[in-house]
Design a protein around this motif. Sequence first.
Motif, short mmCIF file in Angstrom:
data_model
loop_
_atom_site.label_atom_id
_atom_site.label_comp_id
_atom_site.label_asym_id
_atom_site.label_seq_id
_atom_site.Cartn_x
_atom_site.Cartn_y
_atom_site.Cartn_z
N VAL A 36 0.91 -1.31 0.04
CA VAL A 36 0.03 0.13 0.21
C VAL A 36 1.02 1.35 0.28
CG1 VAL A 36 -1.58 1.29 1.14
CG2 VAL A 36 -1.91 -1.21 0.92
N LEU A 37 0.67 2.16 -1.03
CA LEU A 37 0.96 3.27 -1.03
C LEU A 37 -0.14 4.47 -0.89
CD1 LEU A 37 2.92 1.87 -3.61
CD2 LEU A 37 3.87 3.59 -3.69
N LEU A 38 0.52 5.24 0.31
CA LEU A 38 -0.55 6.79 0.38
C LEU A 38 -0.37 8.26 0.07
CD1 LEU A 38 -0.64 6.15 4.67
CD2 LEU A 38 -2.24 4.81 2.72
N THR A 39 -1.95 9.28 -0.33
CA THR A 39 -1.29 10.06 -0.91
C THR A 39 -1.74 11.08 0.21
OG1 THR A 39 -3.13 10.54 -1.91
CG2 THR A 39 -1.48 9.48 -2.98
N GLY A 40 -1.26 12.44 0.72
CA GLY A 40 -2.08 12.80 1.41
C GLY A 40 -1.24 14.11 1.14
N PHE A 41 -2.66 15.02 1.34
CA PHE A 41 -2.77 16.93 0.89
C PHE A 41 -2.51 17.78 1.91
CE2 PHE A 41 -4.70 21.00 -1.00
CZ PHE A 41 -3.77 21.42 -1.68
N GLY A 42 -2.02 18.90 1.78
CA GLY A 42 -1.87 20.10 3.54
C GLY A 42 -1.50 19.31 4.37
N ARG A 43 -1.97 18.40 4.94
CA ARG A 43 -1.03 18.11 6.77
C ARG A 43 -0.38 16.88 6.71
NH1 ARG A 43 -6.27 19.58 10.33
NH2 ARG A 43 -7.60 18.98 8.28
N LEU A 44 0.74 16.97 5.80
CA LEU A 44 1.53 15.23 5.11
C LEU A 44 1.89 14.74 6.60
CD1 LEU A 44 3.63 16.00 1.75
CD2 LEU A 44 1.27 14.97 2.53
N SER A 45 3.17 15.84 7.67
CA SER A 45 2.97 15.17 8.81
C SER A 45 2.06 14.03 10.12
CB SER A 45 3.31 16.53 9.32
OG SER A 45 2.66 17.10 9.72
N LEU A 46 0.94 15.07 9.56
CA LEU A 46 -0.25 13.82 10.53
C LEU A 46 -0.49 12.80 9.17
CD1 LEU A 46 -2.72 13.92 12.09
CD2 LEU A 46 -4.12 15.53 10.52
N VAL A 47 -0.82 13.01 7.91
CA VAL A 47 -0.93 12.03 6.86
C VAL A 47 0.49 10.57 7.69
CG1 VAL A 47 -1.11 10.59 5.45
CG2 VAL A 47 -2.03 13.00 5.55
N GLU A 48 1.72 11.04 7.19
CA GLU A 48 2.82 10.36 8.17
C GLU A 48 2.58 9.62 9.02
OE1 GLU A 48 5.79 13.14 6.64
OE2 GLU A 48 6.23 12.62 4.87
N ARG A 49 1.75 10.41 10.80
CA ARG A 49 1.98 10.18 11.54
C ARG A 49 0.55 9.16 11.71
NH1 ARG A 49 1.91 14.78 13.75
NH2 ARG A 49 -0.05 14.49 14.64
N VAL A 50 0.13 8.95 10.77
CA VAL A 50 -1.68 8.05 11.11
C VAL A 50 -0.91 6.86 10.62
CG1 VAL A 50 -3.17 7.51 9.69
CG2 VAL A 50 -3.49 9.69 11.01
N ALA A 51 -0.28 7.18 8.70
CA ALA A 51 0.51 6.17 8.12
C ALA A 51 0.94 5.10 9.20
CB ALA A 51 1.46 6.31 6.99
N ARG A 52 2.03 5.47 10.65
CA ARG A 52 2.87 4.58 10.85
C ARG A 52 1.59 3.66 12.02
NH1 ARG A 52 6.06 9.27 10.68
NH2 ARG A 52 5.87 9.97 13.05
N ARG A 53 0.69 4.05 12.33
CA ARG A 53 -0.81 3.07 12.59
C ARG A 53 -1.31 2.05 12.24
NH1 ARG A 53 -3.85 8.28 14.62
NH2 ARG A 53 -1.57 8.86 15.87
N LEU A 54 -0.43 2.24 10.57
CA LEU A 54 -0.94 0.88 9.95
C LEU A 54 -0.43 -0.46 10.24
CD1 LEU A 54 -1.41 2.74 6.78
CD2 LEU A 54 -3.25 2.09 7.68
N PRO A 55 -0.12 -1.43 9.98
CA PRO A 55 0.09 -3.26 9.77
C PRO A 55 1.53 -2.88 9.75
CG PRO A 55 -2.04 -3.37 9.30
CD PRO A 55 -2.03 -2.04 8.95
N LYS A 56 1.57 -2.22 8.53
CA LYS A 56 3.68 -2.06 8.10
C LYS A 56 2.96 -0.05 7.31
CE LYS A 56 3.53 -6.50 5.87
NZ LYS A 56 3.54 -7.03 4.34
N PRO A 57 4.10 0.20 7.92
CA PRO A 57 4.23 1.24 7.50
C PRO A 57 3.92 1.83 6.51
CG PRO A 57 6.13 1.21 9.53
CD PRO A 57 4.91 -0.38 8.77
N ALA A 58 3.26 2.63 5.54
CA ALA A 58 3.62 3.29 4.09
C ALA A 58 4.09 4.39 3.89
CB ALA A 58 2.10 2.83 4.34
N PRO A 59 5.01 4.38 2.71
CA PRO A 59 4.78 5.34 2.02
C PRO A 59 3.82 6.34 1.70
CG PRO A 59 5.69 3.86 0.03
CD PRO A 59 4.85 3.19 1.67
N VAL A 60 4.73 7.87 1.97
CA VAL A 60 3.32 8.87 1.56
C VAL A 60 3.81 10.14 0.60
CG1 VAL A 60 1.87 10.76 2.84
CG2 VAL A 60 2.65 8.89 4.36
#
Length: 256
Positions: A36-60
């Motif tokens: 899984v890869l994620l995209t984010g817009f605006g508050r990327l640091s928030l998206v990156e923090r949430v991405a680390r809560r996935l079973p496996k960290p995902a790139p943003v």
Amino acid sequence: MSGLLAGRRVLVTGVLLDSSIAFHTARLAQEEGAEVLLTGFGRLSLVERVARRLPKPAPVIELDVTDEEHLTRLPERIGEYTDGLDGIVHSIAFAPPDALGGTFLDTPWSSVATAVEVSAYSLKSLTRSCLPLFGPRGGSVVGLTFDSTVAWPAYDWMGVAKAALESTSRYLARDVGPRGVRCNLVAAGPIRTMAATSIPGFSRFRDIWAERAPLGWDVTDPEPTGRAVVALLSDWFPRTTGEVVHVDGGVHAMGA
């Protein structure tokens, strides 16, 4: 690796908080074997923090779907992490405050245009940008919508944008089908996400579903919707495209 999405590469847009449908879709996709890869817009640091809560960290990857440069560079950015895609999840919607809340007759075109561009046209923009990344076996594009066959309280121009999204999905299904790519939508019932609670009168949706859903409905549980998205990303719907699958406890089928 086993699972419905074993070996598949999936781009999930619209993850902001871990309460979102997009987050739970990404989680379920990983649990079913997807990269899984994620995209984010605006508050990327928030998206990156949430991405680390996935079973496996995902790139943003940063993506503004209204920015042509972002869209042009998207395949290159995805290529930094994987060599192609098998699925896309479109979970992007926005309407300015004056396009919601019961002021339908007074909303200016500029606000309507923003709602339609971000919430509907972006499905085409995102798919077209990523289409070269789909291989010979094709893949699946799945978007999230809210039933647009009736006029809902306070939903106003976002309802119009969702109707445009559903039409866009059908035309995309026509044009990308020859490449083996399916395009479908999941119409979810109301989920208490940050985006939903920003809609004036959201509590009225909750009340409607509490009264009318024959299967019942939990506004705090995005997982049923995420499961439907994962199923449509998989090979279990190989000849389904241009469809809107309702995951709303059955409300769409009830007359009153």
